[in-house]
Scaffold this motif. Structure first.
Motif, short mmCIF file in Angstrom:
data_model
loop_
_atom_site.label_atom_id
_atom_site.label_comp_id
_atom_site.label_asym_id
_atom_site.label_seq_id
_atom_site.Cartn_x
_atom_site.Cartn_y
_atom_site.Cartn_z
N CYS A 51 0.85 -0.48 0.19
CA CYS A 51 0.00 -0.36 -0.17
C CYS A 51 0.91 1.33 0.24
N ALA A 60 -3.86 9.63 -7.21
CA ALA A 60 -3.66 7.56 -7.39
C ALA A 60 -3.67 6.94 -9.05
N ALA A 64 -0.87 4.79 -10.95
CA ALA A 64 -1.33 3.69 -11.05
C ALA A 64 -1.30 3.15 -12.76
N ILE A 152 -6.90 -1.28 -13.95
CA ILE A 152 -6.74 -0.81 -12.80
C ILE A 152 -8.74 -0.54 -11.82
N ASP A 154 -10.76 1.46 -9.92
CA ASP A 154 -10.97 2.64 -9.08
C ASP A 154 -12.02 2.74 -8.31
N ILE A 174 -3.73 -2.83 -10.47
CA ILE A 174 -3.63 -1.96 -9.04
C ILE A 174 -4.95 -1.17 -9.19
N THR A 176 -6.86 1.40 -6.49
CA THR A 176 -6.94 2.63 -5.92
C THR A 176 -8.01 3.44 -4.63
N LEU A 193 -2.41 3.53 -3.32
CA LEU A 193 -2.93 2.70 -4.33
C LEU A 193 -1.89 1.04 -2.96
N THR A 195 -1.99 -2.77 -4.77
CA THR A 195 -0.96 -4.01 -5.15
C THR A 195 -0.73 -5.41 -4.55
N ILE A 204 5.77 2.68 -8.04
CA ILE A 204 5.34 3.16 -7.83
C ILE A 204 6.00 3.94 -6.22
#
Length: 362
Positions: A51, A60, A64, A152, A154, A174, A176, A193, A195, A204
């Motif tokens: 994180c 963020a 990503a 990604i 969101d 990833i 966010t 973020l 992952t 990142i």
């Protein structure tokens, strides 16, 4: 009754005391050990391996995209129904957002329409879990892996929400989050973020801190930026995270009370929400006359907020005004967010629902 805002943050003496203790500890305020503590709490809660806290949710998303190798001119597919930060995060790094319509069940990106929007320039998909809801995430993830497209999530509205018992944000390469004022926890501003990918985590870390390996040095390995938060924000974030489990319970109670109170009004429609998995961010209803209902409730000290307008209809994206996204347009034109603060009392909810009944009994 006193005015009931559509949303307000919730702090108490815990945050005040924690800030006082920190300020007396000779902390430097800048991002340091307390930020690591905050990131650890997010990792523990979501189950993510890594994180990284950053200064807001828009940044963020941009980080990503950068970490996943998205370059100027690349296309990034996003839903037409979202907060404008989602497409703007692509524009921020020179990429081109490409919009697709939503599906009816969750108001999230339609998988079939997403497939049709793919071109040779498509390099990423940003899936927005609207109000904590999600669908087809395994299909999105598998499709993106097969096509070598970055995926990604969101999950700005989704801290505390799951999909098939896995926290949202963990299906993508990833995920966010946002910690702006309306969110379930807030530091005023902030983002994160998550992952599970070692290589992405390393990228990142460099991108958010000027491209250097650690603070206090001036050796830079990549082009990076100052996207850090402060320990002062993280002090508040840590206290907010301690309250998150109880807030999730209360959010579900609030949603359930609204739905039970209003279920007999035939003029109100809802998007089904599985409270075993979803912690609703805002209480959303869909009606034929949201503007008139909002004006009526305002007369009785009840604040509301309209659902996001379709991105393609906004002045900032006027070059897309000729497009048609029928589901987004339908829900945007009928959607209204009712008061949704964690501070809402049962008596306030009953008061709100009583006036909604009166409105439809006119």
């Amino acid at each position: 009754m006193d005015y009931i805002p559509q949303m307000e943050p919730c702090f108490d003496e815990k945050e005040i005391n924690a800030i006082n203790i920190y300020m007396k500890s000779s902390g430097w305020l800048t991002e340091h050990t307390v930020t690591r503590d905050f990131e650890d709490l997010i990792k523990e809660f979501t189950g993510a391996k890594y994180c990284f806290a950053v200064n807001n949710g828009t940044v963020a998303l941009s980080i990503a995209l950068l970490a996943l190798g998205i370059k100027p001119g690349d296309e990034v597919i996003v839903p037409d129904l979202t907060m404008i930060a989602t497409p703007n995060s692509a524009y921020l790094i020179g990429a081109k957002p490409v919009f697709v319509d939503i599906e009816n069940e969750t108001l999230c990106m339609d998988f079939d329409l997403m497939q049709k929007a793919i071109t040779k320039k498509t390099k990423a998909i940003i899936y927005v879990s609207f109000n904590g809801r999600a669908k087809d995430l395994e299909k999105f993830s598998s499709f993106c892996k097969e096509k070598n497209i970055a995926f990604i999530e969101d999950a700005a509205q989704s801290l505390g929400s799951l999909y098939k018992n896995k926290h949202l944000g963990r299906y993508g390469d990833i995920g966010t989050f946002s910690f702006s004022v309306p969110k379930i926890i807030t530091m005023g501003q902030g983002g994160a973020l998550i992952t599970d990918n070692d290589e992405l985590a390393e990228k990142i870390a460099y991108i958010k801190d000027f491209g250097r390996k650690c603070g206090g040095t001036d050796i830079h390995y990549y082009i990076g930026y100052n996207f850090k938060i402060t320990d002062l924000q993280a002090v508040i974030g840590c206290e907010q995270m301690k309250k998150l489990p109880q807030r999730i319970i209360r959010k579900k109670e609030i949603y359930d009370r609204y739905i039970n109170n209003l279920k007999n009004i035939k003029d109100i429609n809802y998007i089904p929400t599985n409270l075993d998995q979803t912690s609703p961010w805002f209480i959303d209803i869909y009606v034929k006359d949201p503007e008139n209902l909002a004006a009526y409730l305002e007369l009785h000290n009840i604040g509301t907020r309209h659902i996001y307008p379709p991105i393609h209809s906004q002045k900032a994206y006027e070059y897309l005004n000729h497009l048609v996204f029928s589901n987004t347009e339908k829900y945007s034109s009928t959607g209204l967010w009712l008061p949704s603060s964690i501070k809402l009392t049962d008596s306030q909810i009953d008061y709100i629902c009583n006036y909604i009944y009166k409105y439809y009994d006119k």
